[in-house]
Write a protein that holds these residues in place. Structure first.
Motif, short mmCIF file in Angstrom:
data_model
loop_
_atom_site.label_atom_id
_atom_site.label_comp_id
_atom_site.label_asym_id
_atom_site.label_seq_id
_atom_site.Cartn_x
_atom_site.Cartn_y
_atom_site.Cartn_z
N GLU A 270 53.99 36.04 25.01
CA GLU A 270 52.83 35.86 24.35
C GLU A 270 52.76 36.52 22.87
OE1 GLU A 270 47.62 36.10 24.89
OE2 GLU A 270 49.07 36.50 26.59
N THR A 271 52.31 35.99 22.10
CA THR A 271 52.01 36.47 20.72
C THR A 271 51.00 36.12 19.94
OG1 THR A 271 53.03 34.58 19.40
CG2 THR A 271 54.82 36.26 20.52
N ARG A 272 50.62 37.07 18.77
CA ARG A 272 49.20 36.52 18.28
C ARG A 272 49.74 36.65 16.80
NH1 ARG A 272 44.03 35.96 18.91
NH2 ARG A 272 42.39 36.62 17.61
N ASN A 273 49.42 35.84 15.79
CA ASN A 273 50.04 35.73 14.57
C ASN A 273 48.57 35.22 13.61
OD1 ASN A 273 52.55 35.36 15.12
ND2 ASN A 273 52.42 33.38 15.84
N GLU A 300 51.59 48.59 13.80
CA GLU A 300 51.42 49.92 14.44
C GLU A 300 49.95 50.20 14.43
OE1 GLU A 300 53.68 49.21 11.96
OE2 GLU A 300 55.66 49.29 13.08
N GLN A 301 49.13 50.16 13.42
CA GLN A 301 47.92 50.92 13.41
C GLN A 301 46.99 49.95 14.34
OE1 GLN A 301 46.57 53.58 12.29
NE2 GLN A 301 44.40 53.18 12.20
N LEU A 302 47.11 48.53 14.09
CA LEU A 302 46.49 47.46 14.95
C LEU A 302 46.59 47.60 16.19
CD1 LEU A 302 44.70 44.83 14.25
CD2 LEU A 302 46.81 43.77 14.33
N ALA A 303 48.18 47.93 16.78
CA ALA A 303 48.18 47.88 18.04
C ALA A 303 47.75 49.26 18.79
CB ALA A 303 49.73 47.85 18.49
N ALA A 304 47.87 50.40 18.06
CA ALA A 304 47.40 51.47 18.77
C ALA A 304 45.79 51.70 18.74
CB ALA A 304 47.97 52.58 17.84
N THR A 305 45.09 51.32 17.62
CA THR A 305 43.54 51.58 17.61
C THR A 305 42.88 50.31 18.41
OG1 THR A 305 43.61 50.35 15.47
CG2 THR A 305 43.66 52.77 15.72
N VAL A 475 52.34 32.40 7.94
CA VAL A 475 51.86 33.02 9.11
C VAL A 475 52.62 34.49 8.96
CG1 VAL A 475 53.97 32.06 10.35
CG2 VAL A 475 51.97 33.07 11.56
N VAL A 476 51.82 35.43 9.49
CA VAL A 476 52.20 36.85 9.66
C VAL A 476 52.29 37.15 11.31
CG1 VAL A 476 51.61 39.33 9.15
CG2 VAL A 476 51.62 37.60 7.40
N PRO A 477 53.46 37.38 11.73
CA PRO A 477 53.28 37.84 13.19
C PRO A 477 52.49 39.09 13.09
CG PRO A 477 55.58 37.17 12.58
CD PRO A 477 54.81 37.27 11.22
N LEU A 478 51.77 39.16 14.25
CA LEU A 478 51.03 40.68 14.51
C LEU A 478 51.64 41.34 15.66
CD1 LEU A 478 47.28 39.40 13.68
CD2 LEU A 478 48.83 40.39 12.11
N TRP A 479 51.44 40.72 16.80
CA TRP A 479 51.87 41.53 18.11
C TRP A 479 52.35 40.72 19.19
CZ3 TRP A 479 48.86 39.58 22.05
CH2 TRP A 479 47.55 39.45 21.66
N GLN A 480 52.96 41.36 20.07
CA GLN A 480 53.44 40.63 21.34
C GLN A 480 52.93 41.46 22.63
OE1 GLN A 480 57.58 40.10 21.72
NE2 GLN A 480 57.83 39.53 23.69
N ARG A 481 52.33 40.75 23.52
CA ARG A 481 51.69 41.29 24.69
C ARG A 481 52.45 41.50 25.86
NH1 ARG A 481 46.21 40.96 25.48
NH2 ARG A 481 45.58 39.41 24.18
N LYS A 482 52.11 42.52 26.69
CA LYS A 482 52.12 42.14 28.00
C LYS A 482 51.52 41.51 28.95
CE LYS A 482 55.40 46.34 28.10
NZ LYS A 482 55.69 47.68 28.69
N GLU A 483 51.74 40.94 30.08
CA GLU A 483 50.96 40.33 30.97
C GLU A 483 50.53 41.32 31.97
OE1 GLU A 483 48.77 37.54 31.19
OE2 GLU A 483 50.56 36.69 30.23
#
Length: 512
Positions: A270-273, A300-305, A475-483
């Motif tokens: 699963e990703t978010r773009n 990195e800032q988006l994922a961490a905060t 499109v700009v890829p943002l993050w990939q999630r764990k389930e």
């Protein structure tokens, strides 16, 4: 073709706080599952979103499906399927002879043809018709269904196994319009016995089901407005299983030694773009404007905060674990650089700050906090002015499909375990995300990749495709999630709900 799906059970069976739950012997008791996903339509021709397809996996049947962790589809409503020898343009399936609709009528090959034809004919702007872009025609004779493709497409069986391939009763579903009302007539492992829009569905095991899986315990699937509401219900012991999605802070604090719950953590595709409206007239039409934005985003800032480290920064359209994954956006935009962004805007000849609208779906995870963080990052150097607004999910979906938003972030759950599902639907001409982007090179790489039945051979095509996307930035890829799936100690099977191949296996849940 390979997808990484690593399951880790973090918690152990326990008792105590859940004493009011049914006993282990009460196998017919209803299991209550909570989620923040949304059902936008009960008609397979009118929905292409995770919440609707999760339901379709259980109440409808496709010719093919996926076994847990599987990367190749296996027969479900079909007894067998294969390409005709000598090419990848004709695909045939032999239908089972023991399937019946809720009305009692037998399922025929003509019903299968009808189901595929109506998806293409209705061609809903928020439907899955784009998945069948290579499907030219369908023939039905006896129990045999034959699909004729306009070009070689080794991924066609993967698409047949999705919610788009759901088989419907022609007497209940119009040929040229979406079905209205709250009824469902499918041949899946569950029957829909109750539906309250936005609130819940009641599912009972389908005694007429014949196919690749076993029917499961009765399930009540409850829908919550946002992760906090889902967590509140979980903490209040109102649900037995919580999935997609608890708040990031809750996920980050999961404790492997807690005896009062089971937790499944799985690698996910699963990703978010972040998508851009590239059409003429949009403030983001110029490629250099979009490239400037790519220089300003700090994943990195988006994922961490915002996500408390429960997601991984993503620099590629195709996520980690799938053939063809690269780091094309990191290679092209390796750091945050406002000076390079400014030079690109000056080169584009646009007024600074560039003002645009950013939309997001209400209730979709940490979308509001994410929107605020992206706004902060893009506005920090005075180069952009971002007007942020949240919309109810169905409205949001129609707005991006209608080209009414300049930018919008959307999560994407793989339809099937292949990089193709991250290509055509996202960046191909006429893509589901409807950015207005069209690239001859991208379309060529997609088409070329579909010629290989051996999916390990498509890596070069998808690597090249992703570099074009990094250069053009639709499109700009943002993050990939764990389930994550959390359940009470008395319920097992949570690890089978989602494993990256697009099937939501409610029938695998059981009292233990």
């Amino acid at each position: 073709m390979r997808i990484l799906v690593t399951l880790l059970v973090l918690a152990v069976i326990g008792v105590g706080a859940w004493q009011l739950l049914p006993s282990q012997q009460d196998s017919d008791a209803t299991i209550t599952v909570g989620t923040t996903d949304t059902v936008t339509s009960l008609d397979p021709a009118g929905a292409y979103d995770a919440g609707s397809w999760a339901l379709f996996s259980n109440v409808f049947q496709s010719l093919l499906t996926y076994e847990p962790g599987g990367v190749s589809p296996v027969p479900d409503a079909a007894r067998s399927c294969s390409f005709v020898k000598g090419g990848l343009t004709t695909y045939t399936c032999a239908l089972r002879d023991d399937l019946t609709f809720p009305s009692g009528t037998e399922v025929t090959a003509q019903d299968v043809k009808y189901s595929f034809d109506r998806v293409k004919k209705i061609d809903s702007e928020v439907g899955p018709a784009s998945l069948f872009s290579t499907l030219k025609s369908v023939d039905a004779k006896g129990l045999t269904v034959t699909f004729h493709l306009s070009s070689p497409d080794a991924t066609f069986p993967f698409k047949v196994a999705t919610g788009a391939g759901s088989i419907v009763d022609p007497t209940r579903y119009p040929a040229d319009a979406l079905r209205s009302g709250d009824g469902v007539d499918g041949t899946g492992p569950y029957e829909l016995t109750g539906y309250t829009k936005g609130k819940k569905v009641d599912l009972a095991p389908n005694s007429r089901y014949h196919g690749a899986v076993n029917t499961g315990a009765p399930v009540e699937l409850r829908y919550f407005s946002d992760p906090d509401a889902l967590n509140k219900a979980w903490q209040a012991k109102e649900i037995d299983v919580a999935t997609r999605q608890l708040p990031p802070s809750v996920l980050a604090a999961l404790n492997a030694s807690d005896p009062d719950q089971r937790v499944t953590e799985a690698d996910s595709s699963e990703t978010r773009n972040l998508y851009f409206n590239t059409r003429a007239g949009s403030p983001l039409h110029a490629t250099d404007v979009r490239r400037a934005m790519a220089w300003l985003i700090d994943r990195e800032q988006l994922a961490a905060t915002v996500y408390d480290g429960t997601v991984e920064p993503l620099y590629s359209l195709i996520p980690t674990g799938l053939t063809g994954h690269t780091t094309s956006f990191f290679d092209t935009y390796p750091d945050q650089n406002s000076e390079k962004a400014r030079r690109l805007l000056e080169q584009a000849g646009v007024s600074i700050p560039v003002t645009f609208t950013y939309g997001y779906g209400l209730g979709s995870g940490a979308a509001e906090a994410e929107a605020k963080e992206l706004k902060r990052q893009l506005e920090a150097g005075g180069l952009f002015k971002v007007n942020v607004k949240g919309y109810e999910w169905t409205d949001f979906q129609k707005r991006w499909a209608g080209g009414k938003l300049d930018a919008y972030a959307v999560g994407w759950v793989a339809d099937y375990p292949d990089p193709d599902t991250f290509a055509g639907p996202l960046v191909g001409t006429g893509s589901t995300m409807n950015t207005g982007y069209s690239s001859g090179a991208v379309d060529r790489y997609i088409k070329d990749s579909q010629q290989y039945a051996d999916r390990a051979r498509v890596s070069d095509d998808f690597r090249s495709l992703q570099q074009v996307v990094a250069d053009d930035v639709p499109v700009v890829p943002l993050w990939q999630r764990k389930e994550y799936v959390v359940s009470v100690p008395d319920v097992g099977g949570g690890q089978y709900l989602a494993d990256g191949n697009g099937v939501f296996r409610l029938w695998r849940l059981d009292w233990i």
